[in-house]
Write an enzyme that holds these catalytic residues in place. Structure first.
Site, PDB file in Angstrom:
ATOM      1  N   ALA A 166       0.747  -1.348  -0.239  1.00 52.00           N
ATOM      2  CA  ALA A 166      -0.074  -0.036   0.136  1.00 52.00           C
ATOM      3  C   ALA A 166       0.788   1.192   0.072  1.00 52.00           C
ATOM      4  CB  ALA A 166      -0.878   0.066   1.271  1.00 52.00           C
ATOM      5  N   LEU A 199     -15.275 -17.717  -0.636  1.00 47.49           N
ATOM      6  CA  LEU A 199     -16.367 -18.107   0.255  1.00 47.49           C
ATOM      7  C   LEU A 199     -17.215 -16.663   0.087  1.00 47.49           C
ATOM      8  CD1 LEU A 199     -15.496 -19.244   3.846  1.00 47.49           C
ATOM      9  CD2 LEU A 199     -16.948 -20.730   2.050  1.00 47.49           C
ATOM     10  N   LYS A 222     -14.370 -18.469  11.224  1.00 48.90           N
ATOM     11  CA  LYS A 222     -13.917 -17.871  10.082  1.00 48.90           C
ATOM     12  C   LYS A 222     -12.522 -17.985  10.122  1.00 48.90           C
ATOM     13  CE  LYS A 222     -13.709 -16.007   5.696  1.00 48.90           C
ATOM     14  NZ  LYS A 222     -13.004 -15.300   5.531  1.00 48.90           N
ATOM     15  N   LYS A 247     -21.764 -24.446   6.550  1.00 48.68           N
ATOM     16  CA  LYS A 247     -21.532 -25.075   5.681  1.00 48.68           C
ATOM     17  C   LYS A 247     -22.518 -26.084   5.887  1.00 48.68           C
ATOM     18  CE  LYS A 247     -16.693 -24.910   5.548  1.00 48.68           C
ATOM     19  NZ  LYS A 247     -15.373 -25.594   6.439  1.00 48.68           N
ATOM     20  N   CYS A 283     -10.875   7.568 -18.633  1.00 46.48           N
ATOM     21  CA  CYS A 283      -9.191   8.077 -19.750  1.00 46.48           C
ATOM     22  C   CYS A 283      -9.829   7.949 -21.426  1.00 46.48           C
ATOM     23  CB  CYS A 283      -8.054   7.532 -19.484  1.00 46.48           C
ATOM     24  SG  CYS A 283      -6.401   9.100 -20.632  1.00 46.48           S
TER      25      CYS A 283
HETATM   26  S1  IVH Z   1     -14.021 -23.159   4.074  1.00 46.91           S
HETATM   27  C1  IVH Z   1     -14.940 -23.634  -0.009  1.00 46.91           C
HETATM   28  N1  IVH Z   1     -14.068 -23.275   6.733  1.00 46.91           N
HETATM   29  O1  IVH Z   1     -12.019 -18.782   4.454  1.00 46.91           O
HETATM   30  C2  IVH Z   1     -14.342 -23.729   0.750  1.00 46.91           C
HETATM   31  N2  IVH Z   1     -12.814 -21.702   5.394  1.00 46.91           N
HETATM   32  O2  IVH Z   1     -13.514 -16.842   2.111  1.00 46.91           O
HETATM   33  C3  IVH Z   1     -13.579 -23.910   1.179  1.00 46.91           C
HETATM   34  N3  IVH Z   1     -11.580 -20.310   6.776  1.00 46.91           N
HETATM   35  O3  IVH Z   1     -10.185 -19.948   1.602  1.00 46.91           O
HETATM   36  C4  IVH Z   1     -12.847 -22.613   2.525  1.00 46.91           C
HETATM   37  N4  IVH Z   1     -11.704 -20.619   8.396  1.00 46.91           N
HETATM   38  O4  IVH Z   1      -8.795 -19.776   3.802  1.00 46.91           O
HETATM   39  C5  IVH Z   1     -12.965 -22.311   5.401  1.00 46.91           C
HETATM   40  N5  IVH Z   1     -13.699 -23.192   9.156  1.00 46.91           N
HETATM   41  C6  IVH Z   1     -13.469 -22.639   8.144  1.00 46.91           C
HETATM   42  C7  IVH Z   1     -12.894 -21.186   7.554  1.00 46.91           C
HETATM   43  C8  IVH Z   1     -11.704 -21.402   6.569  1.00 46.91           C
HETATM   44  C9  IVH Z   1     -11.540 -19.566   7.829  1.00 46.91           C
HETATM   45  C10 IVH Z   1     -11.103 -19.182   5.021  1.00 46.91           C
HETATM   46  C11 IVH Z   1     -10.501 -20.222   4.238  1.00 46.91           C
HETATM   47  C12 IVH Z   1     -11.431 -19.487   2.767  1.00 46.91           C
HETATM   48  C13 IVH Z   1     -11.747 -18.387   3.130  1.00 46.91           C
HETATM   49  C14 IVH Z   1     -12.963 -18.505   2.631  1.00 46.91           C
END
Ligand code: IVH
Length: 706
Positions: A43, A92, A126, A300, A443
Site C-alpha cells: 500500500a 467463500l 472463520k 456449511k 481517460c
Molecule cells: S471452508 C470451499 N472453513 O476463509 C470452501 N474456510 O473466504 C473452502 N477460512 O480460503 C473454505 N476458516 O482461508 C472454510 N472453517 C473454515 C474457514 C475457512 C477460515 C478461510 C479460508 C478460505 C476463506 C474463504
C-alpha cells in the site's frame, strides 16, 4: 513529517519531489525484486507511485524521462515452485447480516426443494490466517502448498513441516490412499505479541497483524526461520481424495481430528436458520477469549450429498457462506484526493489519509469510487473522515465528521478535467445506451495512455488469463520499457523475433536457458481455449464466468469475432443472439459493442488472433439426447428447482437460454408459463412438460407417474 498535498506544491517543490519519488521507487523496486526484502508495504509503495502520478498530472512539463510512470511495478518473485491444485481452493461468499444468513438458508432450501425439515449445517469459526493444502499419499505428507490464486499455489512443504499441528503421518486408520487436507495456518495472539516484541527489540519492522505475520512466517525462504514461529493449523476441509471418508462435514471434521489434526473446538452442528443465527451470537461472544483472530463464522451444509447437488458458482460453493463480523471503524484526516487510472481507463479518485490503524492494519489510502460519491458525502480535503474496513475488503470512507470541518471550510472537490497520465488526455464522462451520463469518467487515451496499456497487458499475462511461464509482471515491465511489448500480439511476435531474442540474451539476468524457457512459455500459450482468449481481452464486464458463457455460446473464435463485429455495428439480430445467452445482459452487450466498436481494438484483437490457435469451446457432451440443443425453462418446475434443472441440462450438453427465439429447440413449460410459452407456440417450437423433459434426458421418475 506529513507530506505536502499534491495540490499545494509549488513548481520547484514538485520538481524536487519527482526526483525524490523516482529514486525512492527505484530503490523499492530493487529491494523487492532483487533482494526479496521489501522495506515498505504494498500500500505504501502504491501510494508513492500514485503521488508521483498526481504530481505529473499537475505539472506535465516536469515529467521525467525515467519517470516511474513508464515502468510497471510488479508482484512477488517466484521464490517457491508452483503447485497446481488438483481441486481448486475456493473462496467463500459473504453474508453481513442476520437477514443474509436467513436468505442463505432459504436459497438452499429452494435449490434443494426442501420445504419442511430444517437443514443441518456446521458453524465453524472463520479463522483469519491463510489457507494451505496438505497432500498425503499412503498416509504420509508428500506436499504442502499455499492457496495462491486458488488454482496454482506455492510449494511450502518444508515450512509447513515445521508446524506442530501438522502430522507428517496420519494417525489412526481409514484414511484414503490420497487425501488433501485443507485448513488455515494462523498465529495466536500471544505468539504474535512475542514475535513483534522480539522484532522491536532487534530494531526490525513489526507485523501489522497476526495474519500478515503468519503469511510472512510461512513464506520464509529458510524453513529454519519458520520453525522459530509458533504457527498453528486448523483443518476444516479437503481437496482431492481417492475415496470418500465421511457422509457429512461434521463427521469429516471428526475424522480429521482422529487422523491427528487440530480442529476448532468452537465448531458446532446446528439446524435451520435459527441455528445459524444462534451460532453467530455464540461465536461473537467467544471471539475475545479465543486467543486467535477470527473474522466471522463459516456456515456449511452438513450433508455432503447435498453439497454435491448444490455445487458451485464460479469460485464459491453454493453450499457454504461466511457470515462476517461487522467492519471496524476509525477516524482520520483526508489529506488529498488523487486520481488513479484502471485497465479500462476508468479514473477513480483515491483518498490519501493520515495513516490510521483499523481492523488491525494501517490504512493510508481508500477508494472514493467516483465524483458523485464524493459530492453525495460532501467529502473535502482537510476533513476528518470515518474509515471502515471489513476483513480483506478495501477500506471505505463512510462519511465526514461534520463538526470537525476546518474553519474556513475547504472548497468542495472538483474533478479534474484531464487524466493523470503524462498525456493529460481529457476525461470523458461515460454515457449509457440511452445517452444518460453515468458516474464513470474515463481517460480517452485508451492504448495511447501508458497506464491503460500497462494495465491491459498486466491483465493479459495474469494467471487467470494467459499465465505465460517466464513472463511475469516484472519481465513484462522490462519488455514494456524496452518498447518490445506494447500490445498482446507483440508477446507472440517476440518469441519468433530472432534478432530480439539475441539481444535479450545479452541483457542482465537473461541467458541461453532463460530465453529458451521464455520462448517455450510463450509458445505453450499460442494454443489457447476460446474462453481464456475472450477473458484475456480485458473487456469491461467480461470476467471469467461471462467469458465462459460467451465461449460456449459461440463455440469458435471466428464465430465469436464475427458476431462481435456485428454487435459493434449494432446489428439487431447479433445483439439479440448475445442477449439470449444466459447471464448476459445490457452491461455486457454495451461493453462488447464499445470495445469492438473501436478500430484500434479490432486491430489489436485480430493481430493477436493471427498469432494464436484458438481452441473451440470445450465441446459440450454430444452423446445425450439434448446435446447441442437450446432449452428454455419457463413456468413452475415441480420436481427440481430452476437452478438444478439448468445445471443438469448444461451437464448434458444443452444450452440454457433465458428467452425464447427462433434458435430455441425445446421449451420446458410448467404451470403458470406465460408469454414465453405463447412465443414458443407462435414459432412452432417443441414444448415439453417437466416430466416429458425428464424422460427425454433419462431422469424420469418411476413409470406410473406423469
Ligand atoms: S471452508 C470451499 N472453513 O476463509 C470452501 N474456510 O473466504 C473452502 N477460512 O480460503 C473454505 N476458516 O482461508 C472454510 N472453517 C473454515 C474457514 C475457512 C477460515 C478461510 C479460508 C478460505 C476463506 C474463504
Amino acid at each position: 513529517m506529513p507530506e505536502i498535498p499534491v495540490s499545494d506544491l509549488t513548481e520547484a517543490e514538485a520538481a524536487e519531489e519527482l526526483t525524490r519519488l523516482a529514486d525512492a521507487i527505484a530503490a523499492h523496486d530493487l529491494a523487492y525484486h532483487q533482494a526479496d526484502a521489501p522495506v515498505i508495504s504494498d500500500a505504501e509503495y502504491d501510494a508513492l507511485r500514485q503521488r508521483n502520478a498526481g504530481i505529473e498530472a499537475r505539472f506535465p512539463h516536469l515529467v521525467r524521462e525515467n519517470s516511474p510512470s513508464f515502468r510497471v511495478g510488479s508482484v512477488r518473485s517466484d521464490q517457491f515452485s508452483a503447485v497446481e491444485h488438483g481441486v481448486p481452493m475456493l473462496s467463500l461468499d459473504n453474508a453481513f447480516s442476520d437477514a443474509e444468513a436467513e436468505e442463505f438458508d432459504a436459497r438452499i432450501r429452494r435449490f434443494l426443494r426442501l420445504d419442511e425439515s430444517a437443514i443441518a449445517y456446521t458453524a465453524e469459526p472463520k479463522i483469519d490466517g491463510l489457507s494451505a493444502s496438505l497432500r498425503y499419499e499412503g498416509g504420509v505428507l508428500v506436499r504442502g502448498a499455499t492457496r495462491g490464486d486458488g488454482r496454482v499455489g506455492e510449494d511450502v512443504t518444508a515450512n509447513l513441516l515445521t508446524i506442530s499441528d501438522i502430522p507428517r503421518r496420519l494417525a489412526g486408520e481409514g484414511w484414503p490412499d490420497v487425501v488433501e487436507v485443507r485448513g488455515e495456518v494462523y498465529l495466536s495472539h500471544a505468539a504474535f505479541a512475542e514475535l513483534n516484541a522480539q522484532a522491536e527489540a532487534a530494531g526490525q519492522k513489526t507485523y501489522a497483524n497476526p495474519r500478515n505475520a503468519a503469511a510472512g512466517s510461512l513464506r520464509q525462504i529458510d524453513p529454519r526461520i519458520t520453525a522459530t514461529r509458533p504457527l498453528g493449523f486448523f483443518a476444516y476441509a479437503w481437496g482431492e481424495v481417492s475415496a470418500p471418508f465421511a457422509p457429512a462435514q461434521w463427521e469429516a471434521l471428526a475424522q480429521l481430528k482422529a487422523w491427528g489434526f487440530a480442529t476448532t473446538p468452537q465448531s458446532r452442528r446446528v439446524e435451520g436458520a435459527e441455528g445459524l443465527l444462534e451460532a453467530y451470537r455464540e461465536m461473537e461472544a467467544a471471539r475475545p477469549h479465543l486467543g486467535f483472530d477470527i473474522d466471522g463464522v463459516v456456515y456449511k451444509v452438513d450433508r455432503l450429498d447435498w453439497q454435491q447437488r448444490l455445487g458451485f458458482v464460479t469460485r464459491t460453493p453454493r453450499w457454504a457462506i461466511a457470515r462476517k463480523f461487522p467492519a471496524e471503524q476509525a477516524r482520520t484526516v483526508l489529506m488529498a484526493i488523487d486520481l488513479q487510472v484502471g485497465r479500462t481507463g476508468a479514473v477513480t479518485p483515491v483518498a490519501r489519509l493520515t495513516p490510521v490503524t483499523v481492523g488491525g492494519v494501517v490504512v493510508e489510502n481508500a477508494t472514493l469510487h467516483n465524483a458523485d460519491e464524493i459530492a453525495r458525502k460532501d467529502i473535502r480535503v482537510g476533513d476528518t473522515v470515518i474509515l471502515q474496513r471489513a476483513g480483506d475488503v478495501i477500506p471505505q470512507i463512510v462519511g465526514v465528521v461534520a463538526s470537525e470541518r476546518p474553519d474556513p471550510p475547504p472548497p468542495p472537490f472538483e474533478f479534474p478535467g484531464t487524466c493523470p497520465c503524462p498525456l493529460a488526455t481529457p476525461l470523458v464522462r461515460e454515457t449509457t445506451a440511452s445517452g444518460a451520463e453515468t458516474v464513470v469518467r474515463r481517460c480517452s487515451g485508451e492504448f495511447a495512455c501508458p497506464f491503460q496499456r500497462i494495465e491491459h497487458l498486466r491483465h493479459f499475462v495474469s494467471r487467470r488469463a494467459y499465465d505465460i511461464e517466464g513472463l511475469g509482471e516484472k519481465q513484462l515491465a522490462a519488455f514494456f520499457d524496452l518498447g518490445w511489448v506494447r500490445e498482446p500480439a507483440d508477446i507472440f511476435r517476440l518469441a519468433r523475433n530472432i534478432a530480439r531474442l539475441d539481444e535479450l540474451r545479452t541483457l542482465d539476468g537473461y541467458g541461453e536457458t532463460s530465453v529458451a524457457n521464455l520462448v517455450a512459455g510463450i509458445e505453450a500459450r499460442r494454443a489457447i481455449p476460446l474462453d481464456r482468449f475472450i477473458f484475456g481481452l480485458g473487456i469491461r464486464h467480461i470476467g471469467e464466468t461471462t467469458a465462459m458463457v460467451l465461449a460456449r455460446g459461440y463455440g469458435s473464435a471466428p464465430a465469436f469475432l464475427s458476431a462481435m463485429d456485428r454487435v459493434a455495428e449494432r446489428d439487431p439480430e447479433a445483439m439479440e443472439e448475445l442477449d439470449a445467452l444466459d447471464q448476459v445482459g445490457g452491461a455486457v452487450i454495451e461493453a462488447a459493442a464499445a470495445y469492438f466498436g473501436e478500430a484500434h481494438n479490432r486491430r489489436i484483437v485480430s493481430e493477436l488472433a493471427a498469432e494464436l490457435t484458438i481452441r473451440d469451446a470445450e465441446a459440450p457432451r454430444s452423446d445425450t439426447a439434448v446435446a447441442g440443443k437450446t432449452v428454455v425453462f419457463t413456468g413452475a418446475l415441480e420436481r427440481m428447482t430452476r437452478d438444478e434443472a439448468k445445471a443438469r441440462a448444461e451437464a448434458l450438453g444443452a444450452k440454457v437460454a433465458g428467452s425464447v427465439s427462433k434458435k430455441t429447440d425445446i421449451v420446458v413449460a410448467g404451470p403458470g408459463a406465460g408469454s414465453k410459452l405463447k412465443t414458443a407456440a407462435e414459432l412452432g417450437l417443441t414444448v415439453l412438460t417437466e416430466v416429458e423433459w425428464l424422460e427425454m434426458i433419462g431422469d424420469a421418475p418411476s413409470s406410473e407417474e406423469g
